[in-house]
Design a protein around this motif. Structure first.
Motif, PDB file in Angstrom:
ATOM      1  N   ILE A 137     -12.152 -12.259  26.739  1.00 34.57           N
ATOM      2  CA  ILE A 137     -10.793 -11.968  27.200  1.00 34.57           C
ATOM      3  C   ILE A 137     -10.588 -10.466  27.321  1.00 34.57           C
ATOM      4  O   ILE A 137     -10.088  -9.966  28.338  1.00 34.57           O
TER       5      ILE A 137
ATOM      6  N   ALA B 235     -12.161 -18.546  28.838  1.00 34.49           N
ATOM      7  CA  ALA B 235     -12.125 -17.968  27.489  1.00 34.49           C
ATOM      8  C   ALA B 235     -10.718 -18.068  26.897  1.00 34.49           C
ATOM      9  O   ALA B 235     -10.567 -18.349  25.697  1.00 34.49           O
ATOM     10  N   LYS B 236      -9.698 -17.855  27.701  1.00 35.51           N
ATOM     11  CA  LYS B 236      -8.319 -17.989  27.217  1.00 35.51           C
ATOM     12  C   LYS B 236      -8.040 -19.421  26.780  1.00 35.51           C
ATOM     13  O   LYS B 236      -7.289 -19.648  25.821  1.00 35.51           O
TER      14      LYS B 236
ATOM     15  N   ASP C 172     -17.295 -26.280  21.676  1.00 34.13           N
ATOM     16  CA  ASP C 172     -17.947 -24.994  21.430  1.00 34.13           C
ATOM     17  C   ASP C 172     -19.275 -24.897  22.184  1.00 34.13           C
ATOM     18  O   ASP C 172     -19.549 -23.898  22.867  1.00 34.13           O
TER      19      ASP C 172
ATOM     20  N   THR D 196     -11.050 -23.442  19.543  1.00 30.66           N
ATOM     21  CA  THR D 196     -12.281 -23.498  18.751  1.00 30.66           C
ATOM     22  C   THR D 196     -11.992 -23.241  17.282  1.00 30.66           C
ATOM     23  O   THR D 196     -11.075 -22.475  16.934  1.00 30.66           O
TER      24      THR D 196
ATOM     25  N   ALA E 121     -15.139 -15.664  22.584  1.00 28.85           N
ATOM     26  CA  ALA E 121     -14.073 -15.902  23.560  1.00 28.85           C
ATOM     27  C   ALA E 121     -13.091 -14.734  23.590  1.00 28.85           C
ATOM     28  O   ALA E 121     -12.646 -14.318  24.670  1.00 28.85           O
ATOM     29  N   GLN E 122     -12.754 -14.192  22.426  1.00 27.05           N
ATOM     30  CA  GLN E 122     -11.830 -13.064  22.394  1.00 27.05           C
ATOM     31  C   GLN E 122     -12.438 -11.833  23.054  1.00 27.05           C
ATOM     32  O   GLN E 122     -11.737 -11.095  23.771  1.00 27.05           O
ATOM     33  N   ARG E 123     -13.716 -11.618  22.835  1.00 29.30           N
ATOM     34  CA  ARG E 123     -14.367 -10.489  23.506  1.00 29.30           C
ATOM     35  C   ARG E 123     -14.374 -10.688  25.019  1.00 29.30           C
ATOM     36  O   ARG E 123     -14.193  -9.742  25.786  1.00 29.30           O
TER      37      ARG E 123
ATOM     38  N   VAL F  45     -10.156 -19.930  23.249  1.00 32.01           N
ATOM     39  CA  VAL F  45     -10.001 -19.054  22.087  1.00 32.01           C
ATOM     40  C   VAL F  45      -9.107 -19.654  21.006  1.00 32.01           C
ATOM     41  O   VAL F  45      -9.364 -19.463  19.804  1.00 32.01           O
ATOM     42  N   ASN F  46      -8.082 -20.393  21.366  1.00 31.46           N
ATOM     43  CA  ASN F  46      -7.192 -20.975  20.370  1.00 31.46           C
ATOM     44  C   ASN F  46      -7.492 -22.436  20.067  1.00 31.46           C
ATOM     45  O   ASN F  46      -6.729 -23.094  19.337  1.00 31.46           O
TER      46      ASN F  46
ATOM     47  N   HIS G  75     -15.024 -18.194  18.556  1.00 34.96           N
ATOM     48  CA  HIS G  75     -13.722 -17.531  18.694  1.00 34.96           C
ATOM     49  C   HIS G  75     -13.899 -16.048  18.991  1.00 34.96           C
ATOM     50  O   HIS G  75     -13.241 -15.495  19.883  1.00 34.96           O
TER      51      HIS G  75
END
Length: 207
Positions: free
Chosen positions: A99, A79-80, A147, A86, A95-97, A83-84, A92
């Protein structure tokens, strides 16, 4: 052809993500009799993975800790990476969730095992093998392909994480770990549902 080869490799890597933790667990745990069959079911070449509890033969609480830590670390690392990279707001946000939630899980697992002999494996050893393989594959992708493959690999990993948590809830002896499993299960189910909803909306199937 490149995409087909990439998809085939990622399918195998999804198996590594969900099934390969068995080997990590055995290596990292205190000595115990080895099971006659892999506790996570068939290997990567055996097709789509079962998420049922029949694949938990030979599981112990020590293996549960190592396996949960390995899956959690892999999901966090991947995910890390994504996240930057996609451009899709939904991916996004997912992925942030991942993390946020899996970072919290790592802290809670460390706390639940503190003072016991049921410890996660050192972070600089084999626990990172799964995430390295998946990231290596995703590194050759971008845009929609990145994605979609990221989201497709989420389903089997979270299905097996749920199976792990269910095993601990039903069979665990450590009260802290049983409570952790009970509290984590709804969050992992939400992750799985989000991934499945994304796949349904994009007419995709999981690996």
């Amino acid at each position: 052809m490149k995409h087909k080869n990439s998809a085939r490799a990622l399918s195998a890597l999804a198996a590594v993500l969900a099934l390969g933790v068995a080997g990590l667990a055995v290596q990292a745990q205190t000595p115990a009799p080895a099971p006659s069959t892999p506790p996570y079911g068939p290997g990567p070449g055996m097709g789509r993975m079962s998420s049922g509890m029949d694949s938990m033969d030979g599981m112990t609480e020590g293996r549960f800790v190592r396996a949960l830590d390995a899956i959690n670390t892999a999901e966090l690392d991947v995910a890390k990476y994504v996240v930057n990279r996609t451009k899709d707001p939904t991916v996004h946000a997912f992925a942030q969730r991942m993390i946020d939630d899996h970072s919290t899980t790592a802290v809670k697992l460390e706390a639940a095992t503190r003072g016991t002999n049921l410890r996660p494996a050192p972070r600089d050893q084999e626990t990172n093998l799964m995430s390295r393989h998946v990231i290596d594959m995703l590194s050759s992708e971008s845009g929609t392909q990145l994605d979609n493959d990221f989201m497709r690999v989420q389903v089997p990993g979270h299905q097996h994480e749920l199976a792990l948590l269910k095993w601990e809830q039903e069979n665990g002896q450590n009260l802290g770990l049983k409570a952790l499993a009970t509290n984590l299960a709804p969050t992992v189910q939400q992750h799985l549902s989000l991934a499945q909803n994304y796949l349904a909306a994009h007419n995709l199937t999981p690996y």
